[in-house]
Scaffold this active site. Structure first.
Site, PDB file in Angstrom:
ATOM      1  N   ALA A 181      -3.259   7.588  -5.112  1.00 15.48           N
ATOM      2  CA  ALA A 181      -2.056   7.190  -5.208  1.00 15.48           C
ATOM      3  C   ALA A 181      -2.493   5.618  -5.657  1.00 15.48           C
ATOM      4  O   ALA A 181      -2.745   4.846  -4.846  1.00 15.48           O
ATOM      5  CB  ALA A 181      -1.173   7.418  -4.041  1.00 15.48           C
ATOM      6  N   GLY A 235       0.823  -1.347  -0.055  1.00 13.58           N
ATOM      7  CA  GLY A 235       0.118  -0.009  -0.104  1.00 13.58           C
ATOM      8  C   GLY A 235       0.884   1.412  -0.098  1.00 13.58           C
ATOM      9  O   GLY A 235       2.199   1.328  -0.114  1.00 13.58           O
ATOM     10  N   ASN A 236       0.317   2.471   0.301  1.00 11.94           N
ATOM     11  CA  ASN A 236       1.003   3.601   0.298  1.00 11.94           C
ATOM     12  C   ASN A 236       0.367   4.610   1.362  1.00 11.94           C
ATOM     13  O   ASN A 236      -0.670   4.131   1.994  1.00 11.94           O
ATOM     14  CB  ASN A 236       1.037   4.220  -1.153  1.00 11.94           C
ATOM     15  CG  ASN A 236      -0.367   4.542  -1.672  1.00 11.94           C
ATOM     16  OD1 ASN A 236      -1.000   5.473  -1.119  1.00 11.94           O
ATOM     17  ND2 ASN A 236      -0.756   3.709  -2.787  1.00 11.94           N
ATOM     18  N   ARG A 237       0.847   5.648   1.569  1.00 16.09           N
ATOM     19  CA  ARG A 237       0.634   6.505   2.712  1.00 16.09           C
ATOM     20  C   ARG A 237      -0.609   7.579   2.494  1.00 16.09           C
ATOM     21  O   ARG A 237      -1.117   8.357   3.223  1.00 16.09           O
ATOM     22  CB  ARG A 237       1.828   7.560   3.081  1.00 16.09           C
ATOM     23  CG  ARG A 237       3.032   6.759   3.750  1.00 16.09           C
ATOM     24  CD  ARG A 237       4.029   7.608   3.773  1.00 16.09           C
ATOM     25  NE  ARG A 237       5.372   7.337   4.192  1.00 16.09           N
ATOM     26  CZ  ARG A 237       5.434   7.184   5.605  1.00 16.09           C
ATOM     27  NH1 ARG A 237       4.747   7.454   6.563  1.00 16.09           N
ATOM     28  NH2 ARG A 237       6.718   6.748   6.100  1.00 16.09           N
ATOM     29  N   SER A 238      -1.284   7.421   1.196  1.00  9.51           N
ATOM     30  CA  SER A 238      -2.149   8.386   0.873  1.00  9.51           C
ATOM     31  C   SER A 238      -3.502   8.169   1.736  1.00  9.51           C
ATOM     32  O   SER A 238      -3.996   7.172   1.879  1.00  9.51           O
ATOM     33  CB  SER A 238      -2.719   8.129  -0.589  1.00  9.51           C
ATOM     34  OG  SER A 238      -3.845   9.065  -0.836  1.00  9.51           O
TER      35      SER A 238
END
Ligand code: CTP
Length: 431
Positions: free
Chosen positions: A271, A204-207
């Site tokens: 993102a 995943g990512n931090r968005s």
């Protein structure tokens, strides 16, 4: 000081209106709470009086010498009814005046906002639909209820939107009309995709989705029909937007492309993971061996680039048709190829404006310019990311690059302000 009337009708969501009242009073508004008789079964008069600092009555027969049934509505800058039950919507639509709240609605000449809350069956009943349509025709703003858990075990559309969301709608209404996206359909993607490794793990990512949600909220306030494709966002739904929830990049692609088919503008604030595991394990991967197996990755589709490509193909098809003199009144077929679809005459291939976001850690502008060209979008909002920058914070700063080589700098400020600049640029391009 702006004078706000908070109408409260008898729904279980009344308790959330205490929070709405606080948001108004803490930002310097003078609030007069006008509950219906039955609303007081849920939250009593002392609470409203103490929180608002004003007297609270439900009937027209108290303080008659002050003619409250006329004066309260006449002197208001905004009337907001939250929660608005099916009953209060019906009485308002039919111009009834059988309590102080409905009298106030009849005498108010200021903007009126209704935030409905009821069970899904009541919200979807033809009688309620007709009453909502009547109120909207007369200029009232009826925000769409949120979707989620209702009073019982049931879920569906009918929840009162989050107080902060209702407050934001009201704040914008009080700031004055800005309906420059009225009649437009816009699609916004928000959040960050998750690419499953096994049933419990993902890449995943931090968005956080804050910027995308700000874009959706501001577009609703400017009159647009908004489809918000949200990837793993835990924020409350923006009042008035249609929210489609997705998890992975491929699900996001499907939802965005479907919604974009008839959209005027698409803003890709999500993102999107560039890669996903080739294989997803059906069961949780155990740490049985000392050396873990490597996770092999495969590229995800680039949705923004695909939107640009679909539109480019449509433009070519248009040009070919026009050159062949085959333009037909009432609509044209764009033929085969990516994105073949019927478009309204003179409307141009959809989506008419494509906006990308670029999160860069270095060489921000050069990378941004190259990305805009590579992805074929009209505008690219470039921001620098890294520790404490952009992700999860309420503020953002960015440079918007245009396909013509221009740039617009947006200094650090609330994500709502950045969103408004993006919509200003979209409106210019749609004009
Ligand atoms: N985007 C997309 N599909 C992808 C990756 C990104 O639609 N598979 C969109 C994002 O929503 C964003 C824009 O493309 O609007 C730029 O995203 P970014 O991650 O900065 O671009 P990448 O193409 O991934 O470029 P790179 O990672 O090489 O910087």
């Amino acid at each position: 000081m702006t004078s706000v009337v908070l109408g409260v009708s008898a729904g279980i969501a009344v308790y959330k209106s205490c929070e709405l009242l606080r948001l108004f009073t803490e930002s310097g508004h003078d609030v007069r709470v006008v509950p219906t008789r039955d609303a007081l079964r849920f939250v009593g008069e002392p609470t409203w009086a103490a929180l608002s600092g004003n007297p609270v009555t439900t009937e027209v027969w108290e303080s008659v010498h002050e003619v409250p049934h006329v004066r309260i509505g006449q002197s208001a800058d905004l009337v907001v009814v939250a929660p608005a039950t099916a009953d209060v919507l019906a009485r308002a639509a039919h111009g009834m005046a059988n309590d102080l709240l409905t009298n106030t609605l009849l005498t108010a000449r200021c903007p009126v906002v209704f935030a409905p809350a009821m069970h899904t069956e009541m919200w979807e009943h033809p009688a309620t639909r007709a009453n909502v349509a009547t109120l909207r025709e007369r200029g009232a703003i009826v925000v769409e209820p949120a979707v989620g858990r209702l009073t019982g075990a049931d879920t569906g559309p009918g929840r009162l939107p989050d107080p902060a969301e209702i407050f934001e709608v009201c704040r914008r209404v009080l700031a004055g009309p800005r309906e420059d996206l009225a009649g437009r359909h816009v699609v916004v993607s928000a959040g960050g995709t998750r690419e499953a490794i096994d049933p419990v793990r993902f890449i995943g990512n931090r968005s956080s989705g804050l910027q995308g949600y700000a874009l959706a909220r501001t577009a609703v306030a400017r009159g647009a029909e908004v489809t918000l494709v949200a990837a793993n966002v835990t924020l409350p739904d923006p009042a008035g937007a249609k929210v489609v929830r997705v998890e992975s990049a491929r699900q996001l692609r499907e939802a965005v492309l479907a919604a974009a088919e008839h959209a005027d503008a698409v803003v890709m604030a999500a993102a999107v993971a560039d890669f996903r595991p080739v294989r997803q394990s059906d069961t949780k991967i155990k740490k049985s061996s000392a050396e873990p197996d490597p996770i092999h990755l495969v590229k995800n589709p680039d949705i923004l680039a695909e939107l640009g490509e679909v539109r480019r193909a449509r433009r070519e098809a248009y040009a070919t048709r026009d050159a062949g003199g085959a333009a037909a009144a009432g609509g044209r077929e764009t033929g085969d190829g990516p994105g073949a679809a019927t478009q309204a005459p003179g409307d141009g291939p959809h989506p008419r404006v494509i906006v990308g976001f670029a999160a860069e850690t270095d060489d921000v502008l050069a990378n941004g310019r190259a990305k805009l060209e590579r992805k074929g979008c009209d505008l690219l909002v470039v921001n620098q990311v890294g520790e404490n920058l952009a992700f999860g914070t309420p503020d953002n700063a960015a440079v918007v690059l245009t396909a013509e080589g221009g740039s617009v700098e947006i200094s650090r400020g609330p994500k709502e302000d950045l969103a408004d600049v993006v919509w200003d640029l979209v409106v210019q391009r749609l004009a």
